[in-house]
Structure formats: C-alpha cells, structure tokens
Design an enzyme around this catalytic site. Structure first.
Site, short mmCIF file in Angstrom:
data_model
loop_
_atom_site.label_atom_id
_atom_site.label_comp_id
_atom_site.label_asym_id
_atom_site.label_seq_id
_atom_site.Cartn_x
_atom_site.Cartn_y
_atom_site.Cartn_z
N ALA A 60 21.46 -7.32 -9.60
CA ALA A 60 20.53 -6.80 -10.64
C ALA A 60 20.47 -7.89 -11.69
O ALA A 60 20.19 -7.41 -12.86
CB ALA A 60 21.19 -5.48 -11.15
N ASN B 226 29.59 -5.03 -10.78
CA ASN B 226 29.06 -6.12 -9.71
C ASN B 226 28.42 -7.29 -10.48
O ASN B 226 28.35 -8.38 -10.10
CB ASN B 226 27.92 -5.25 -9.12
CG ASN B 226 28.71 -4.10 -8.04
OD1 ASN B 226 29.58 -4.60 -7.44
ND2 ASN B 226 28.05 -2.91 -8.06
N HIS C 118 20.50 -6.56 -18.96
CA HIS C 118 21.32 -7.49 -18.78
C HIS C 118 20.88 -8.92 -19.29
O HIS C 118 19.83 -9.40 -19.02
CB HIS C 118 21.61 -7.78 -17.23
CG HIS C 118 22.44 -6.34 -16.91
ND1 HIS C 118 23.45 -5.82 -17.22
CD2 HIS C 118 22.01 -5.64 -15.68
CE1 HIS C 118 23.92 -4.92 -16.46
NE2 HIS C 118 23.01 -4.82 -15.55
N1 LIG Z 1 25.28 -6.73 -6.19
C1 LIG Z 1 25.02 -5.89 -7.00
O1 LIG Z 1 24.37 -6.32 -7.99
C2 LIG Z 1 25.10 -4.36 -6.80
C3 LIG Z 1 24.09 -3.41 -7.68
C4 LIG Z 1 23.82 -1.99 -7.07
C5 LIG Z 1 24.73 -1.79 -6.49
N2 LIG Z 1 25.72 -2.47 -5.62
C6 LIG Z 1 26.61 -2.06 -4.78
O2 LIG Z 1 26.09 -2.00 -3.53
C7 LIG Z 1 26.95 -0.72 -3.04
C8 LIG Z 1 25.38 0.25 -2.24
O3 LIG Z 1 24.86 0.60 -3.19
P1 LIG Z 1 23.86 1.70 -3.07
O4 LIG Z 1 23.14 2.02 -4.09
O5 LIG Z 1 22.98 1.72 -1.69
O6 LIG Z 1 24.74 3.01 -2.75
P2 LIG Z 1 24.72 4.27 -2.12
O7 LIG Z 1 25.44 5.28 -2.75
O8 LIG Z 1 23.11 4.68 -2.08
O9 LIG Z 1 24.81 4.21 -0.57
C9 LIG Z 1 26.22 3.72 -0.19
C10 LIG Z 1 26.55 4.41 1.33
O10 LIG Z 1 27.72 3.71 1.83
C11 LIG Z 1 28.50 4.70 2.44
N3 LIG Z 1 29.56 4.35 2.41
C12 LIG Z 1 30.47 4.35 1.53
N4 LIG Z 1 31.74 3.84 1.83
C13 LIG Z 1 31.52 3.44 2.87
C14 LIG Z 1 32.62 3.07 3.97
N5 LIG Z 1 33.91 2.75 3.68
N6 LIG Z 1 32.38 2.91 5.31
C15 LIG Z 1 30.90 3.19 5.64
N7 LIG Z 1 30.23 3.48 4.67
C16 LIG Z 1 30.60 3.83 3.42
C17 LIG Z 1 27.92 6.04 1.79
O11 LIG Z 1 28.24 7.04 2.75
C18 LIG Z 1 26.46 5.89 1.10
O12 LIG Z 1 25.70 6.40 2.49
C19 LIG Z 1 27.63 0.02 -3.81
O13 LIG Z 1 28.93 -0.30 -3.80
C20 LIG Z 1 27.13 -0.46 -5.35
O14 LIG Z 1 27.99 -0.65 -6.15
C21 LIG Z 1 25.62 -3.75 -5.84
#
Ligand SMILES: NC(=O)c1ccc[n+]([C@@H]2O[C@H](COP(=O)([O-])OP(=O)(O)OC[C@H]3O[C@@H](n4cnc5c(N)ncnc54)[C@H](O)[C@@H]3O)[C@@H](O)[C@H]2O)c1
Length: 271
Positions: free
Chosen positions: A124, A192, A222
């Site tokens: 992000a 993140n 940010h």
């Molecule tokens: N890199 C970045 O800047 C950034 C930005 C936003 C989100 N993220 C991260 O990316 C990830 C996904 O974000 P999102 O918005 O799609 O989340 P989300 O909550 O919409 O979806 C996550 C999915 O992963 C599944 N899940 C969780 N743990 C699991 C496991 N151990 N095995 C299998 N499935 C699992 C959940 O059931 C859910 O369906 C999160 O960890 C979030 O913190 C990163």
C-alpha cells in the site's frame, strides 16, 4: 504456462484470481486454498474462464510453480518454509510476518538453498522502487509517517497501553515515533507497510516510523522520506480501503497483480 496456486481467498487473493480470469495475466490459475473451503469454492465459482481446483495446502505446494500467500502472518510462518523446501517460488503478501528476525533469516536461507525466488510486492505504499535504487549506495535515513483518522487507530496496543482517548483528539497528534521494530508491535495494523520498507532499505532498527492521528482525514496516508548519497525523495499515498476488507488498501491488491505481471513479462520497467 506458469502454474499458480493461491493460498488465501479473501480480498487480495480474489482480486488476483479475477485478474488472471480476465486475461490481464497470462498464467494458469491451477489451484486455490483457504482455511474456509466454502470461501475458496465460492471464489472459484465466480470466475468465468478459469476453473482452479480446490486443494489442501500440502497438495497445492506439490503441484504449482508459484505460490501466492494472501492469507495471514501465521500462514507465512507455517506454509512459506514448506513451499520453499518443495522448491516453489513464493509471493508473500503478509510481509509483516518478516518483522520476526528468526523467520526472516530462515526464509531467506531456504530460498537461497533451494534456488527459489521470494517476491514481496510494494503493497500500500509508493517508493519501494526508489528505496531499492538508493540502496545501491548509502542510505542515511528512511522515515515512514502514517496519518490516520483517530478512530482508525482504535485497538492498537500502543493506544491501549497509554490509555489514549482517540475520540477526544481534535488536532493532528503524534502518537508514536520510533524504530520500525517497535512500531510493528505498537501498531500491528501498520506492520505490512513498515516491514516492506524496512526490507527494501535499511532494516527494522534504522527505519523510523511516526504514527499521527489526524481528525481532518478520511483516508489512511503513508508518507516515506528517504535520504542518502543519491539525495532525498518523498512519496505520499492516500489510500482508499478495499470495499470487501476495509483493513486492506486497494493499492495492495493492485501491487500484487502488478508484481505477477512483472514476473511474467520479458520487459521489466522500473527498479
Ligand atoms: N503487503 C501489504 O502492504 C499488505 C496490504 C494489505 C494486506 N496485506 C496482508 O495480506 C493478507 C491478505 O489480505 P486480504 O485483505 O486479502 O485479507 P482477507 O481477510 O480478505 O483474506 C484472507 C483470507 O485468507 C484466509 N486464511 C487466513 N489464514 C489462512 C491460513 N493459514 N491458510 C489458508 N487460508 C488462510 C482467510 O480465511 C481469508 O479468506 C493479510 O495478511 C493482510 O494483512 C498486506
């Protein structure tokens, strides 16, 4: 054709699947997995051209070329080492997990030993390309300033530990200033962004983070300021949350799609 397996079928995983399904990405969406099988099956059913198989994680890891983790930090700890041991390339979205030094070193070691690539999309923020370029020489400072509407910081361990009354904040207020290593514990929701910047630049101890509550804002902002032998640059992103998961900025999903395009493209633009 590159066979892709996606672990985590929430907002980001769903957006990546849709990008492949639309033909914007020329790869095979081979398998998907999620803690909730229903969620994965619902996502698969929503796709028009692709029909990925639902697989258990262990099975998925044996059958794809590139694993995309878009699940959770605990998934990174559990699954990414297995994926690397199986010789798979991995794109990690829950990059905050790498604030854990032991895990970070283990993943980097496994990637090297098994000749695999680990990809961390910019997420992000804007400016990771500039930090990468700048780090080819000396970087003297990296400062991340995050501004959020006060209630957007509710529940953060730092806010709770100090008993900060967010609803009473009437003007821009600095709540935290310190190294990224402490910021990720004080404000895990910022983890993140702080982690990606630290990995690209000068690490979790030397990267400074400031968290500001600003009642005039409706978006999460940010700003990154980097100084070094190259000179100085600053970036600023005003993030819109995704409609499906307000904790995730839309730009984070777009950065994953863009990273995938870069992996597949013979032409590489930008650092
Ligand atoms: N890199 C970045 O800047 C950034 C930005 C936003 C989100 N993220 C991260 O990316 C990830 C996904 O974000 P999102 O918005 O799609 O989340 P989300 O909550 O919409 O979806 C996550 C999915 O992963 C599944 N899940 C969780 N743990 C699991 C496991 N151990 N095995 C299998 N499935 C699992 C959940 O059931 C859910 O369906 C999160 O960890 C979030 O913190 C990163």
């Amino acid at each position: 054709m590159l066979k892709i397996g996606i672990i985590g079928c929430g907002f980001i995983g769903g957006q990546i699947c849709k990008a492949i399904d639309s033909g914007a990405i020329d790869a095979e969406l081979y398998a998907i997995s999620d803690l909730s099988e229903n969620k994965a099956l619902k996502l698969a059913a929503s796709l028009k051209k692709c029909s990925p198989a639902y697989m258990r994680i262990e099975e998925l890891l044996q059958n794809v070329d590139l694993v995309i983790e878009s699940a959770s930090q605990s998934a990174v700890k559990l699954i990414v080492p297995q994926a690397l041991e199986a010789g798979r390339d991995v794109m990690v979205l829950s990059v905050g997990a790498l604030a854990d030094e032991e895990l970070r070193e283990r993943l980097f070691r496994l990637a090297k030993q098994n000749n695999c690539k680990l990809y961390f999309p910019s997420g992000a923020v804007a400016g990771i390309d500039g930090i990468n370029s700048a780090s080819a020489a000396e970087i003297s400072s990296v400062i991340l300033t995050t501004r959020k509407p006060p209630m957007g910081l509710a529940g953060a361990p730092h806010v709770e530990a100090l008993g900060i009354k967010l609803e009473k904040i009437e003007k821009e207020t600095l709540l935290f200033e310190g190294p990224a290593s402490k910021a990720v514990k004080a404000f895990p929701a910022n983890v993140n962004v702080a982690a990606t910047i630290s990995l690209a630049g000068i690490g979790f101890e030397r990267t400074k983070v400031r968290v500001i509550a600003d009642p005039t804002l409706s978006r999460n902002v940010h700003e990154i300021t980097v100084e070094g032998e190259f000179g100085k640059f600053s970036t600023r992103v005003e993030n819109l949350p995704s409609p499906e998961n307000p904790k995730t900025s839309y730009l984070a999903a777009l950065s994953a799609i863009s990273t995938l395009k870069k992996i597949l493209s013979p032409v590489q633009i930008g650092t």
